[in-house]
Every structure is written in structure tokens, then in C-alpha cells.
Design an enzyme around this catalytic site. Structure first.
Site, PDB file in Angstrom:
ATOM      1  N   GLU A 124      33.977  20.982  -1.845  1.00  0.00           N
ATOM      2  CA  GLU A 124      33.311  20.503  -0.637  1.00  0.00           C
ATOM      3  C   GLU A 124      33.197  21.648   0.366  1.00  0.00           C
ATOM      4  O   GLU A 124      34.178  22.357   0.568  1.00  0.00           O
ATOM      5  CB  GLU A 124      34.096  19.357   0.009  1.00  0.00           C
ATOM      6  CG  GLU A 124      33.353  18.786   1.202  1.00  0.00           C
ATOM      7  CD  GLU A 124      34.094  17.659   1.922  1.00  0.00           C
ATOM      8  OE1 GLU A 124      35.187  17.279   1.483  1.00  0.00           O
ATOM      9  OE2 GLU A 124      33.563  17.185   2.920  1.00  0.00           O
ATOM     10  N   GLY A 264      43.473  21.784   5.002  1.00  0.00           N
ATOM     11  CA  GLY A 264      44.743  21.117   4.709  1.00  0.00           C
ATOM     12  C   GLY A 264      44.798  20.607   3.280  1.00  0.00           C
ATOM     13  O   GLY A 264      45.777  20.827   2.569  1.00  0.00           O
ATOM     14  N   ALA A 265      43.740  19.937   2.852  1.00  0.00           N
ATOM     15  CA  ALA A 265      43.733  19.341   1.515  1.00  0.00           C
ATOM     16  C   ALA A 265      42.330  18.848   1.197  1.00  0.00           C
ATOM     17  O   ALA A 265      41.454  18.874   2.055  1.00  0.00           O
ATOM     18  CB  ALA A 265      44.704  18.170   1.448  1.00  0.00           C
ATOM     19  N   MET A 266      42.172  18.382  -0.042  1.00  0.00           N
ATOM     20  CA  MET A 266      40.844  17.934  -0.487  1.00  0.00           C
ATOM     21  C   MET A 266      40.967  16.708  -1.375  1.00  0.00           C
ATOM     22  O   MET A 266      41.767  16.676  -2.312  1.00  0.00           O
ATOM     23  CB  MET A 266      40.166  19.090  -1.232  1.00  0.00           C
ATOM     24  CG  MET A 266      38.801  18.748  -1.790  1.00  0.00           C
ATOM     25  SD  MET A 266      37.618  18.336  -0.455  1.00  0.00           S
ATOM     26  CE  MET A 266      36.617  17.135  -1.321  1.00  0.00           C
ATOM     27  N   ASN A 268      39.427  15.274  -3.848  1.00  0.00           N
ATOM     28  CA  ASN A 268      38.772  15.172  -5.153  1.00  0.00           C
ATOM     29  C   ASN A 268      39.200  13.909  -5.890  1.00  0.00           C
ATOM     30  O   ASN A 268      40.378  13.558  -5.912  1.00  0.00           O
ATOM     31  CB  ASN A 268      39.128  16.374  -6.027  1.00  0.00           C
ATOM     32  CG  ASN A 268      39.058  17.662  -5.262  1.00  0.00           C
ATOM     33  OD1 ASN A 268      38.003  18.041  -4.800  1.00  0.00           O
ATOM     34  ND2 ASN A 268      40.199  18.313  -5.096  1.00  0.00           N
ATOM     35  N   HIS A 300      45.575  10.535   4.594  1.00  0.00           N
ATOM     36  CA  HIS A 300      44.153  10.807   4.844  1.00  0.00           C
ATOM     37  C   HIS A 300      43.391  11.022   3.529  1.00  0.00           C
ATOM     38  O   HIS A 300      42.371  10.393   3.288  1.00  0.00           O
ATOM     39  CB  HIS A 300      44.036  12.032   5.755  1.00  0.00           C
ATOM     40  CG  HIS A 300      42.637  12.458   6.058  1.00  0.00           C
ATOM     41  ND1 HIS A 300      41.993  12.133   7.229  1.00  0.00           N
ATOM     42  CD2 HIS A 300      41.753  13.187   5.336  1.00  0.00           C
ATOM     43  CE1 HIS A 300      40.772  12.639   7.224  1.00  0.00           C
ATOM     44  NE2 HIS A 300      40.598  13.299   6.075  1.00  0.00           N
ATOM     45  N   GLU A 301      43.910  11.900   2.693  1.00  0.00           N
ATOM     46  CA  GLU A 301      43.203  12.207   1.436  1.00  0.00           C
ATOM     47  C   GLU A 301      43.164  10.975   0.541  1.00  0.00           C
ATOM     48  O   GLU A 301      42.165  10.691  -0.107  1.00  0.00           O
ATOM     49  CB  GLU A 301      43.854  13.376   0.694  1.00  0.00           C
ATOM     50  CG  GLU A 301      44.002  14.660   1.507  1.00  0.00           C
ATOM     51  CD  GLU A 301      42.747  15.124   2.215  1.00  0.00           C
ATOM     52  OE1 GLU A 301      41.637  14.835   1.728  1.00  0.00           O
ATOM     53  OE2 GLU A 301      42.875  15.767   3.289  1.00  0.00           O
ATOM     54  N   HIS A 304      40.495   8.536   1.616  1.00  0.00           N
ATOM     55  CA  HIS A 304      39.134   8.972   1.256  1.00  0.00           C
ATOM     56  C   HIS A 304      38.666   8.337  -0.055  1.00  0.00           C
ATOM     57  O   HIS A 304      37.471   8.289  -0.311  1.00  0.00           O
ATOM     58  CB  HIS A 304      39.096  10.492   1.078  1.00  0.00           C
ATOM     59  CG  HIS A 304      38.692  11.252   2.310  1.00  0.00           C
ATOM     60  ND1 HIS A 304      37.625  10.895   3.106  1.00  0.00           N
ATOM     61  CD2 HIS A 304      39.189  12.398   2.854  1.00  0.00           C
ATOM     62  CE1 HIS A 304      37.495  11.776   4.094  1.00  0.00           C
ATOM     63  NE2 HIS A 304      38.438  12.703   3.974  1.00  0.00           N
ATOM     64  N   GLU A 323      34.567  11.419   7.507  1.00  0.00           N
ATOM     65  CA  GLU A 323      35.702  12.069   8.170  1.00  0.00           C
ATOM     66  C   GLU A 323      36.177  11.310   9.408  1.00  0.00           C
ATOM     67  O   GLU A 323      37.374  11.105   9.603  1.00  0.00           O
ATOM     68  CB  GLU A 323      35.389  13.526   8.502  1.00  0.00           C
ATOM     69  CG  GLU A 323      35.186  14.419   7.266  1.00  0.00           C
ATOM     70  CD  GLU A 323      36.344  14.377   6.266  1.00  0.00           C
ATOM     71  OE1 GLU A 323      37.449  13.932   6.646  1.00  0.00           O
ATOM     72  OE2 GLU A 323      36.145  14.791   5.107  1.00  0.00           O
TER      73      GLU A 323
HETATM   74  N1  B3K Z   1      37.212  16.762   2.972  1.00  0.00           N
HETATM   75  C1  B3K Z   1      37.990  17.968   3.065  1.00  0.00           C
HETATM   76  C2  B3K Z   1      37.185  19.032   3.728  1.00  0.00           C
HETATM   77  C3  B3K Z   1      37.130  20.296   2.971  1.00  0.00           C
HETATM   78  C4  B3K Z   1      35.993  21.184   3.448  1.00  0.00           C
HETATM   79  C5  B3K Z   1      36.360  22.631   3.396  1.00  0.00           C
HETATM   80  N2  B3K Z   1      35.275  23.495   3.677  1.00  0.00           N
HETATM   81  C6  B3K Z   1      39.282  17.749   3.757  1.00  0.00           C
HETATM   82  C7  B3K Z   1      39.428  16.417   4.412  1.00  0.00           C
HETATM   83  O1  B3K Z   1      38.871  16.137   5.438  1.00  0.00           O
HETATM   84  O2  B3K Z   1      40.083  15.562   3.856  1.00  0.00           O
HETATM   85 ZN    ZN Z   2      38.875  14.108   5.398  1.00  0.00          ZN
END
Ligand code: B3K
Ligand code: ZN
Length: 877
Positions: A124, A264-266, A268, A300-301, A304, A323
Site C-alpha cells: 500500500e 507502524g504496520a500494514m 494485508n 487497528h490493523e 481493517h 483510515e
Molecule cells: N494502511 C497502512 C498504510 C501503509 C501506507 C504506507 N505508505 C497502515 C494503516 O493505516 O493501517
Molecule cells: Zn489504517
């Protein structure tokens, strides 16, 4: 380099082709990874024949291109400007490509890259195009099957989204594993990790009785830091079931900790990748604040998975759709599981310093921007934090039950789709019957609205008239603003602090109500009042606005003591302190002695001596407004006056209230073994705040207490608090050995060394600049690692304002040098780090000149799109 071009929301076109299925094969090699992709494509119904296929790709060496098994001839396609155009394609076809990429040379940390001995990805928003040719946009959603091939010894664990379906040995010491993700997803949610990893495993039974395997993968040296995140994950999964009715949807959920990570994190799908700083914790290495941050980010992750993954964004302009909503969800989770008032106080404190500053600066943008050059620059406080405030206002307008019906309907109706902000708001309008057309302006209008409030008491009529006017200042590209729909929660207090009944048109509204401000200026009349009331306005910070009302200091002391709203008690205290600090700054400029208003001292004495059931709130109330927040109040920021006044106030509070702080310090010692529970965190926080004031007297005794606390070594929260006091004191015979001992003890742990860096560069004395330069050469420091950069440079420029803004410009020069280097290594981080320089218009002429000169110097470089966009905006007239 040609000037980068902006992309506009109004130019959005649906994709000409959909990918229904994506099959990937990776042959991992640090410098020469092969990626074979088989894409099953279909022309979009609405598109006519003859539409060319256009795919994105960056830094790819293309080895093969074939349609339905036929290798493409040179005149059948073109590769230009990071695009692959295939001129003629059938309605439905299979595209095979093979590319080679160089993960070890990827210092931007986007796409597939190497971190230590691991391979990992960050896709992302537009990193997938650094992996293979693809329609790399969120409205293209496909099922993925991913085969990873790698060295069995070096890469024993190889992970991707979904479930493993096949694995086995290959010749030459290699092995393979194939993963299938049944949920169609955009490419930005793709993930791959490979390395020598160990796991903590657990299970979770969902509300419908499905068993989910939970895995947290880390390098062997970190296996003692995984328990907390696992606890957080389970807590978050349960909360999302209860608060939103959302259940997890795969058989396994994996988290991986990676040392080199931009954010911080992603989130996926099924394979969250975390910056190790945002997931690894244990009491010896991690402070309470970091435990809490980890809890929030894990939640948070996880959240998502529904707000972002199942229902995703149509295009990147809609980023706040996922977000803002997900931050609101994680804030609500924290409010439900910790001290609700403190959670709100901390979020608002951050929003109204950092986000308000962004909204008032050259990079101000709406919660839904309408154009960008580089979307990575828009992962901002405005998108995240203001975006969350907008969702919070919606919930407050429609009410919590209706909001829940709205979110249920939103998730059901748009499941598996890529949607827009309108879809979310329209669903809320539908379930509530409210007209939210004016409310939509919150998404399109940048800038922080300013509310000016006037109150007038009419003793004969026994009425109180409240008038609120709203005004949103111009922001770049938006000279004229329209009135917003602003919920103002409020109440009235009597002179004894009692909550007064709110009677409007003969009807009672209890002691707390929400005024819907929709016009430029609006009035309300409260009836049956026998005394002039003190208004309590914007309770709970009901809207992200700057509010002006001319409270007397006695009024503020009253609010601070009696308001039924915990947030406004805190805010009353902050406003009273700001007023007192203002006097002191006036005195400082006139070269007179700075005397702290006795009312503040007495108010604090009252706080310290009244029994409290919320020690966490008390600890917050005993902190003076930060230098950043004081700066926000000034038309020309006076860094030196702010610092001098604040330091003087701290030492006068300390001198006057020493015994109270001392008692508080001793009363909040804990015997129980460390646990990051809200109760323990509150006690430690209060104890360490008290110790800070005791040290501020300049006496020897409290420094000895700090040293004893440092040596007792109970947990990192106490150790770090004590170390900071020692290292920031003038008593170098105590500070230097403590810094040395800490550095030696933790040399092997980069996350603790980050704290060591941060502690040293926040030292207020002038010698900090030499220390900073010395630490930049330290072997534990590297410009290639975003955590190191943030800890050392980021902390200095953002949290040591008085030294960063030194009048000789040394701080500005240092930052510009760092940004120029980062521009080559990691453009995303470079564009973030340059932020303080872009705010030059807020300072005096001399500093403006110095900062602008550094920006001009940066502009001379061949700039990445990221840095170009930010610097160009800052220097635009
Ligand atoms: N969705 C990711 C965002 C990462 C983008 C980095 N360029 C983190 C988050 O908001 O959970
Ligand atoms: Zn997020």
C-alpha cells in the site's frame, strides 16, 4: 527529471479490465528475484472493444510477456513512463509475465525488499507495481494464489495471504509453498514474508464457533516479546464481534514483525506485517506508552479486515474511508478497554497540536483530497485523525444505536466492493433519516474551523443567550469556505459548580445537550436561570475545531474542578495554564521576572489533595500544555519565550507543591509485578509526573530518588522516566554514567537503543546539538532504518523545539542534510521528515529566512516525487 504531474479525483475512470484471478510465483534471491505472474483478465462490461490494456510497473526488468500462451512481439506493446501498454487484447484472456527485481537494493521499503535476513513486502498504496506488471489500483480485486520458492536453510518459513495448500522440497536445497487467498482483494493487500522465523501460536473461537489459528512470527531473538500483541489481538477480535458484529473470515491470522518498515504496520489480508516497534513488547524493554501504542495498532490493523479489506476504497482519494473509520474504531476500542477520558484527552491533544498545525500549513488538504502528486504523502494526520473525528461526529449526530445499524448495513451492502466516502455517509443518512448533505463538506473543505462564542445573561428575563459564529480560514487552493454542520456538545454550570438544567423553549434537555451549528452564526436561548452560568463548551471535543470564548480564570478553575465532562475538566485546566503562561511570556519579553499565577498553583494543590478515582486523568491534568500546543496559540511562534515560561512555571509549581508531589510519588509506588493494566499504568504515570516536578526544584534529594529508581530496574517505564530526569539534569556526574550504563546494557536491542537516542536528543541544554551529531555516527544508528531516523532525528526536530529552532540555523541545516540523503534512500521518509521546515511561515523573519534557505537548498537536488510535492507546496506563494 520532468516536473511530476498531479492526479485528479475528477478524472477517475473505472478500469477497462478486471483481473479475476492472480497467480504468482516468486523465486527468491536477494539481488535477482524472479516473479512470474499469470493474470486472468476480462474486459469491463461498460468498455468497448479496442481498449488497450495498461499496466503499472516500476523498477522491473521484463523477461517475458505472453497473451494466451503467445509471446508478444515488439510491435504489440510498449513500455514507457512506468507503464506497459498492450495495444490489442481479447475480451477475456490470460496474461503471463516474468520479471526480475532486486529486493536487496530496495531502500525505499516499498514493494518486495530485504530487511535483515528476511524478505518482506509493503504494497500500500502503490508498491505492488514494484513487484510485477499489474493494474495496481484498489478497484481491481482478484483472488490470489502465490507460490514462493526459496532456500530451505535460509528461508525456512515462507508466508503469504490466505491458507497454505501445497508445499514440498525442490532440487538445489530449495523448497516451495503455495498459498491461496479465497477473498478477492486489491493488489495493495498482497503480502509475502520469508525468513528464519519462529512463532507464537494461539487459537480464537469466533462468535459463530469457527476456530481460527493465530500466529505471531518473529526472529528468534524476539521470542520473549510476543505475548502482549497476542493478547491484544484476541481482545480486539472479541471487541469487534461485540461492538460491530464483525467476525474474522479465514482459518488463520498471521502477524509478522519486521525491523525496517516505513509506517507502524500494514493490514494485508490474513498476513499483517508490523514494524517491530509496533508489536514487540516486554516489561524490561518497553514503556507503558509503547504497550498501549502496540495494543492500538494491533487492533487497528485487525479492524481493517472489515473496514478496508472486505469493503475497500474505490481510489486513493477515498483513503479516509478506511483510515478515518478504522482509527475511529481503534479509538473506541481503547476507550472501552482503558481509561476512556485519558484516551480521549491523548487523542485530542495530538490532533489539535499536530493535525491543526498541518491544517494551517502549506500541505493542508481536505479529509478527501481532490488531487495529489504522490499518494504516499497523504497518509497524514488529516486523513487519519481528522478523518476519525468526522466519523465520531457522525456517530454523535445519528446516535450510537443508529450508527451501529448504519455500519451493519454498510458492511453488508458493500462487502467485496471498492467504494467511496459517499457510500458510507449515504448509508448513515438512510438509517437515520438525517440530511447529511451539508455534513459532506467536512470531507471536501480543508482547514480547522474557528468558533467564536459569546454568552449574555439577562437577569430580568432569567435567560442566557449563547451565540456561536463559525469561520474556516483559507487554505492553499481553497480561498472561500462554506459553513459546516458542527455538533457542539455543551452544558452550563452554576457559580458553585453545579450542573444547571438546560431549558430551551420550555423544554428540558437535562444538563448536557448537543447544539447543531449549521449557519455562519446562530443563537440559542436557555431559560429559567437564576444566575449567570459558566458555559462548558465542546464537551468531549465534539468537533475538531478551535474554540474561542472569553472565560475568566476563575471560570476556568471552576470548570477544571466541577465540570461533569472529564475532557472539559482537563481542557479547563489547560486553558487556565495557557493564560498563566501567557503572562509569563509577556514578562520574559520585557525582561521581568516570571511569576506564575497563584490560581493555577492553588488549583493544582486542590487536585493533588482531593481523592480521585481516576489517577490516569489526574496525571494528565498535572501536565502543562506542551510547547507545541502553546505555539499553536501564537500568531508568530516565539520558541524561546515558550520554553522559558514553561520551564519557569514547572519550577514554581514544583517549589510550591513539593510536599504534595512527594506524597503523590510515594503513594503511587507499586509492589505487584509489572502488568500493563490501566490501574498500574495510571499509578506509574502519576508517580513519574510527580518525580519530574520534584527534580525540577533543583534539589539533590529527588535526583537521588531518580537514580535509585533507575538502578532498581523494575520495568522500562520507571527506568526510562528516571533516566530522562538524570540525563536532562545539569548533574552530569549522575546523568552521564546512567546514559553510559543504559547504552552498554541494551546495545544488542535496537528498539531500546531508539529510546536511548530519543532520551539524549530531548535534553534541553544547548550541548544537545553536539550530542546529536555524535550519535549520528554511533554504530547503532543508520539512516536506512526508519525507526532509527525517527528516534534520533525525528525526536530532536519535533520534541526539542528550542534547540531545533536555534537562531544560528544549525538545527535547520542538519535536518536539510538528512532530508537530502533520505531523498535518495527512502523518499517516503524524506517527505515526512522535512515537515518542520515547511512550517517556516509561523516563525519570526530571521528563522523564516533560515528555514526557507534550507528548503531552497533541498529544491536544488534531483527530487523524488514525494519530496518534490511537499517542498514545492511549502515554497509556493
Ligand atoms: N494502511 C497502512 C498504510 C501503509 C501506507 C504506507 N505508505 C497502515 C494503516 O493505516 O493501517
Ligand atoms: Zn489504517
Amino acid at each position: 527529471m520532468s516536473e511530476p504531474q498531479a492526479i485528479y479525483l475528477s478524472d477517475y475512470q473505472p478500469p477497462a479490465y478486471q483481473v479475476t484471478r492472480t497467480e504468482l510465483t516468486f523465486e527468491l534471491d536477494p539481488h535477482a528475484t524472479r516473479v512470474r505472474a499469470r493474470l486472468h483478465l476480462e474486459r469491463h462490461e461498460d468498455q468497448g472493444q479496442g481498449e488497450a490494456l495498461v499496466l503499472n510497473g516500476e523498477h522491473l526488468t521484463t523477461l517475458e510477456l505472453a497473451i494466451d500462451g503467445q509471446t508478444l512481439k515488439d510491435d504489440e506493446y510498449r513500455i514507457e513512463n512506468e507503464r506497459l501498454t498492450i495495444f490489442r487484447v481479447p475480451e477475456r484472456f490470460v496474461l503471463d509475465t516474468e520479471v526480475e527485481i532486486d529486493p536487496a537494493a530496495n531502500t525505499a521499503l516499498e514493494g518486495l525488499y530485504v530487511s535483515g535476513s528476511m524478505f518482506c513486502t509493503q504494497c500500500e498504496p502503490e508498491g505492488f507495481r514494484r513487484i510485477t506488471w499489474y493494474p495496481d489500483r484498489p478497484d481491481v480485486m482478484a483472488t490470489f494464489e502465490t507460490t514462493i520458492i526459496g532456500d530451505r536453510e535460509q528461508l525456512p518459513v515462507m508466508l503469504s495471504n490466505g491458507n497454505p495448500v501445497e508445499w514440498g522440497e525442490l532440487p538445489d536445497g530449495r523448497h516451495f509453498v503455495t498459498w491461496q487467498d479465497p477473498h478477492p482483494k486489491p493488489s495493495y493487500l498482497f503480502a509475502l514474508v520469508a525468513g528464519e522465523l519462529e512463532k507464537l501460536e494461539d487459537r480464537f473461537t469466533t462468535m459463530s464457533g469457527r476456530e481460527v489459528t493465530l500466529q505471531l512470527w518473529v526472529e528468534a531473538r524476539n521470542t520473549d516479546k510476543t505475548e502482549w500483541a497476542m493478547e491484544s489481538l484476541k481482545r480486539a477480535m472479541r471487541w469487534d464481534e461485540q461492538a460491530y458484529g464483525r467476525e474474522y473470515d479465514l482459518d488463520r491470522f498471521m502477524i509478522v514483525a519486521v525491523d525496517d518498515f516505513n509506517m507502524g504496520a500494514m493490514e494485508n489480508k490474513g498476513l499483517n506485517i508490523f514494524n517491530s516497534a509496533a508489536v514487540l513488547a516486554n516489561p524490561a524493554t518497553t514503556t507503558d506508552a509503547a504497550f498501549q501504542r502496540i495494543d492500538t495498532i494491533v487492533a487497528h490493523e485487525y479492524f481493517h479486515n472489515w473496514s478496508g479489506n472486505r469493503v475497500t476504497c474505490r481510489d486513493w482519494f477515498q483513503l479516509a474511508l478506511k483510515e478515518g473509520f478504522t482509527v475511529f474504531r481503534d479509538q473506541s476500542y481503547t476507550e472501552d478497554t482503558q481509561s476512556a477520558a485519558v484516551a480521549r484527552i491523548q487523542n485530542v491533544a495530538m490532533l489539535r497540536t499536530a493535525q491543526f498545525a498541518e491544517d494551517a500549513g502549506p500541505t493542508a488538504h481536505p479529509v478527501r483530497p481532490d488531487h495529489f502528486i504522490e499518494i504516499s504523502n497523504f497518509y497524514t494526520l488529516t486523513i487519519y485523525e481528522k478523518g476519525a473525528e468526522v466519523v465520531r461526529m457522525l456517530r454523535n449526530l445519528v446516535g450510537p444505536e443508529t450508527f451501529r445499524r448504519g455500519s451493519d448495513r454498510y458492511f453488508e451492502r458493500f462487502d467485496g466492493q471498492a467504494v467511496r466516502v459517499e457510500d458510507f455517509v449515504a448509508t448513515m443518512a438512510e438509517v437515520s433519516g438525517l440530511d447529511l448533505d451539508q455534513f459532506m463538506r467536512w470531507y471536501s473543505q480543508a482547514g480547522t474551523p474557528q468558533l467564536s462564542v459569546q454568552g449574555e445573561y439577562d437577569a430580568t428575563a432569567r435567560q442566557y443567550h449563547l451565540t456561536i459564529a463559525q469561520h474556516t480560514p483559507a487554505t492553499p487552493g481553497q480561498p472561500d469556505k462554506q459553513p459546516l454542520h458542527i455538533p457542539v456538545r455543551m452544558g452550563l454550570l452554576g457559580p458553585d459548580g453545579a450542573s444547571l438544567e438546560l431549558v430551551v423553549n420550555g423544554e428540558s434537555h437535562g444538563t448536557d445537550t448537543v447544539l447543531a451549528l449549521q449557519q455562519e452564526r446562530q443563537s440559542w436561548t436557555f431559560e429559567q436561570l437564576d444566575v449567570a452560568p459558566v458555559p462548558s463548551l465542546l464537551r468531549g471535543f465534539s468537533a475538531p475545531v478551535q474554540l474561542d470564548y472569553n472565560w475568566s480564570r476563575d471560570d476556568l478553575a471552576l470548570l477544571m474542578r466541577f465540570d461533569e465532562d472529564g475532557f472539559n475538566r482537563w481542557d479547563g485546566g489547560q486553558r487556565l495554564a495557557l493564560a498563566a503562561l501567557e503572562d509569563m511570556m509577556v514578562a520574559w519579553r520585557a525582561n521581568e521576572s516570571m511569576k506564575l499565577d497563584g490560581r493555577l498553583i492553588e488549583a493544582w494543590r486542590g487536585l493533588l489533595n482531593s481523592p480521585t478515582d481516576d489517577r490516569a486523568v489526574l496525571a494528565e491534568m498535572l501536565r502543562l500544555p506542551t510547547e507545541a500546543w502553546i505555539a499553536e496559540q501564537q500568531s508568530v511562534v516565539d520558541v524561546d519565550a515558550i520554553h522559558a515560561a514553561r520551564e519557569a512555571a514547572i519550577s514554581q509549581l514544583a517549589d510550591n507543591l513539593y510536599v504534595d508531589f512527594e506524597r503523590t510519588y510515594h503513594a503511587n509506588q507499586l509492589d505487584a509485578p509489572y502488568a500493563p493494566t490501566p490501574e498500574q499504568i495510571a499509578a506509574r504515570s502519576l508517580k513519574n509526573v510527580a518525580l519530574g516536578y520534584m527534580v525540577a526544584t533543583g534539589e539533590r534529594e529527588p535526583l537521588m530518588l531518580a537514580q535509585a529508581q533507575f538502578e532498581a530496574d523494575h520495568n522500562m517505564t520507571d527506568v526510562r522516566a528516571a533516566l530522562t530526569l538524570l540525563a536532562h539534569s545539569d548533574a552530569s556526574e549522575l546523568g552521564d554514567p546512567a546514559i553510559r550504563a543504559f547504552g552498554e546494557r541494551w546495545a544488542h536491542d535496537p528498539l531500546v537503543m531508539d529510546q536511548w537516542f530519543a532520551t539524549q536528543v530531548t535534553r534541553p541544554q544547548q550541548d544537545v546539538m553536539e550530542r546529536l551529531k555524535f550519535l549520528m555516527e554511533h554504530q547503532a544508528f543508520s539512516l536506512k532504518n526508519p525507526n532509527r531516523v525517527r528516534a534520533l532525528i525525528g525526536t530532536f526536530v519535533n520534541s526539542n523545539r528550542v534547540n531545533f529552532h536555534r537562531i544560528d540555523g544549525e538545527g535547520y541545516r542538519l535536518l536539510a542534510d538528512v532530508v537530502i540523503e533520505l531523498n535518495q534512500l527512502n523518499p517516503e521518509i524524506a517527505a515526512r521528515m522535512v515537515t518542520p521546515l515547511t512550517r517556516f511561515r509561523r516563525f519570526d523573519e530571521q528563522r523564516q529566512r533560515l528555514m526557507r534557505a534550507e528548503l531552497e537548498r533541498i529544491r536544488q537536488e534531483p527530487l523524488s516525487r514525494n519530496l518534490y510535492e511537499v517542498v514545492a507546496k511549502a515554497l509556493a506563494d
